[in-house]
Scaffold this motif. Sequence first.
Motif, PDB file in Angstrom:
ATOM      1  N   LEU A  70       0.836  -1.205   0.000  1.00 56.16           N
ATOM      2  CA  LEU A  70       0.000   0.000   0.000  1.00 56.16           C
ATOM      3  C   LEU A  70       0.873   1.258   0.000  1.00 56.16           C
ATOM      4  O   LEU A  70       0.596   2.220  -0.723  1.00 56.16           O
ATOM      5  CB  LEU A  70      -0.918   0.008   1.219  1.00 56.16           C
ATOM      6  CG  LEU A  70      -2.077  -0.994   1.228  1.00 56.16           C
ATOM      7  CD1 LEU A  70      -2.803  -0.921   2.568  1.00 56.16           C
ATOM      8  CD2 LEU A  70      -3.051  -0.724   0.091  1.00 56.16           C
ATOM      9  N   VAL A 164      -5.933  -0.821   4.773  1.00 60.16           N
ATOM     10  CA  VAL A 164      -6.587  -0.869   3.460  1.00 60.16           C
ATOM     11  C   VAL A 164      -7.849  -0.009   3.470  1.00 60.16           C
ATOM     12  O   VAL A 164      -8.143   0.701   2.497  1.00 60.16           O
ATOM     13  CB  VAL A 164      -6.923  -2.320   3.068  1.00 60.16           C
ATOM     14  CG1 VAL A 164      -7.616  -2.355   1.713  1.00 60.16           C
ATOM     15  CG2 VAL A 164      -5.659  -3.177   3.013  1.00 60.16           C
ATOM     16  N   SER A 167      -6.806   3.571   3.081  1.00 60.71           N
ATOM     17  CA  SER A 167      -6.428   3.842   1.689  1.00 60.71           C
ATOM     18  C   SER A 167      -7.663   3.972   0.809  1.00 60.71           C
ATOM     19  O   SER A 167      -7.752   4.889  -0.023  1.00 60.71           O
ATOM     20  CB  SER A 167      -5.518   2.725   1.172  1.00 60.71           C
ATOM     21  OG  SER A 167      -5.186   2.938  -0.185  1.00 60.71           O
ATOM     22  N   ALA A 168      -8.622   3.063   0.991  1.00 62.69           N
ATOM     23  CA  ALA A 168      -9.844   3.123   0.195  1.00 62.69           C
ATOM     24  C   ALA A 168     -10.638   4.397   0.492  1.00 62.69           C
ATOM     25  O   ALA A 168     -11.179   5.029  -0.421  1.00 62.69           O
ATOM     26  CB  ALA A 168     -10.703   1.888   0.477  1.00 62.69           C
ATOM     27  N   LEU A 277      -8.028  -2.516  -4.425  1.00 64.23           N
ATOM     28  CA  LEU A 277      -8.077  -2.404  -2.971  1.00 64.23           C
ATOM     29  C   LEU A 277      -9.029  -3.426  -2.361  1.00 64.23           C
ATOM     30  O   LEU A 277      -8.796  -3.930  -1.263  1.00 64.23           O
ATOM     31  CB  LEU A 277      -8.492  -0.990  -2.563  1.00 64.23           C
ATOM     32  CG  LEU A 277      -7.442   0.104  -2.784  1.00 64.23           C
ATOM     33  CD1 LEU A 277      -7.999   1.458  -2.368  1.00 64.23           C
ATOM     34  CD2 LEU A 277      -6.162  -0.202  -2.033  1.00 64.23           C
ATOM     35  N   THR A 280      -7.053  -6.566  -2.033  1.00 66.04           N
ATOM     36  CA  THR A 280      -6.086  -6.447  -0.937  1.00 66.04           C
ATOM     37  C   THR A 280      -6.777  -6.574   0.412  1.00 66.04           C
ATOM     38  O   THR A 280      -6.277  -7.254   1.324  1.00 66.04           O
ATOM     39  CB  THR A 280      -5.354  -5.102  -1.029  1.00 66.04           C
ATOM     40  OG1 THR A 280      -4.754  -4.976  -2.319  1.00 66.04           O
ATOM     41  CG2 THR A 280      -4.268  -4.999   0.028  1.00 66.04           C
ATOM     42  N   GLY A 438      -6.652   2.118  -6.013  1.00 68.39           N
ATOM     43  CA  GLY A 438      -5.964   2.877  -4.975  1.00 68.39           C
ATOM     44  C   GLY A 438      -4.770   3.668  -5.449  1.00 68.39           C
ATOM     45  O   GLY A 438      -3.755   3.748  -4.735  1.00 68.39           O
TER      46      GLY A 438
END
Length: 446
Positions: A70, A164, A167-168, A277, A280, A438
């Motif tokens: 990431l 994650v 990040s999303a 994403l 992940t 992402g």
Amino acid sequence: MTRNGSFAPLFRALPVARMSAAALIAMMASGCMEGTPFPTGRSAFSPATATLVAGKSGTTVDTSAIIAELAGRVSVLPGSGPYAQVAEAVLRDAKGSAKAELRVARLTAQATSKNWLPRIGPSLSLTRLGDLAAELLINQTLWDNGAKRAEREAAAADVEVAAVSLSAEMNDTVAEGLKAYVNALKAREQAAVADRSVAKLGDFNEIMQIRVEGGLSDGTEARVLAQKLSEMQATAQADRDTAAAAMAQLRAMTSAPLDGLAGMNDLALPEPLPGALSVTKSRAEAERAEAEARINRAGHLPKLGAEARTGSGDSDIGLTLGIDQMLGFGTKAQLEAVEATREAAAARVARTEQTEAQDVAALRAKIAALEAREARDGAVVAETAAGLEMFTEQYKMGRRSLMDLVSMYESHAQMAHAQAGLKYDIALIKLEIARKHGILVDGRNI
């Protein structure tokens, strides 16, 4: 056997000496337990961020592969330009819970990383004679079939899932702001095309009024032309309303003034794309489910521990052997369910990968179709514009009627209006692909 249910006492000495020996044995036993092999092949403290948890020797643990991946993602947005300004503005004023959830997960994993150490706490009990007895209890797990190791891995997997999610959330925020901006640009350009058509149809309408007054045309043609003019005016107003709504949405996301922005940046999507994403996150959740399955399995197996007590009464040190989950007729099915949990987690990852691959393939196909249509319709609009000039000359020579000219111009205006929005539709799809993978936000900034 002593009164606390342990086996025969190992030491008979002064309380302080006995407790010191107990602490020493517990620490040695914990070190032995940590050194035992584990079938997963993962670090005893993995996965976690590089600075999240310190090992017993004071060194940091190995960085989680998911979090490292990431952090290594590079944004496809250019460093300057309207896209960069919009992204910076919406991230600065973004409100979300993922960052707080990540902090909670990190602190939880940091706390869980110490679960191999002995637990110390007071114990109060009422004796048979009615006296209150206070004792100090030390408990150390010597062997638990990997339960505590699995607890650490489950807590660390929570960190991955939270990372994650953050990040999303950040990519979703940037995508939402950029899509509002692009929709505003699209509506503005289409409104400009519609306004030009309104002006041209207005000229035709003035000519029609003169012809009606001179008796060269009847009221029916005038009414038809007036209706076409009203429809084009409504189209232009609808486009302006759409642009205003999109900019209002963008202004609600940020306190920075963005009304003066204009133009788009071309997004060059990398090849190959990094993993989506959602995939992940599914992998991180599968790791967590795997760890939880091992915790459940260990609960049905024996565990060995050491326990020491000291206080106002007799002190003793002993070993305890027990099982967290009581055995029953459904134990076999419960163990089979644990194994099925692992298979289900792997199946969810595979399904998510397949779904994302299909979605991206469909989006890429749509981009290709829109690019082909943009080129094709652009050529048709240019040809129609050239034919319209010739048609106008024929009208001036009396070889074409005014309504024929109006009908031809209406077709040209509709095609030009649709063609003006195609490049923005392509940009919106590219933003969606970048969001799913992402790469709208640099990983090092998350």
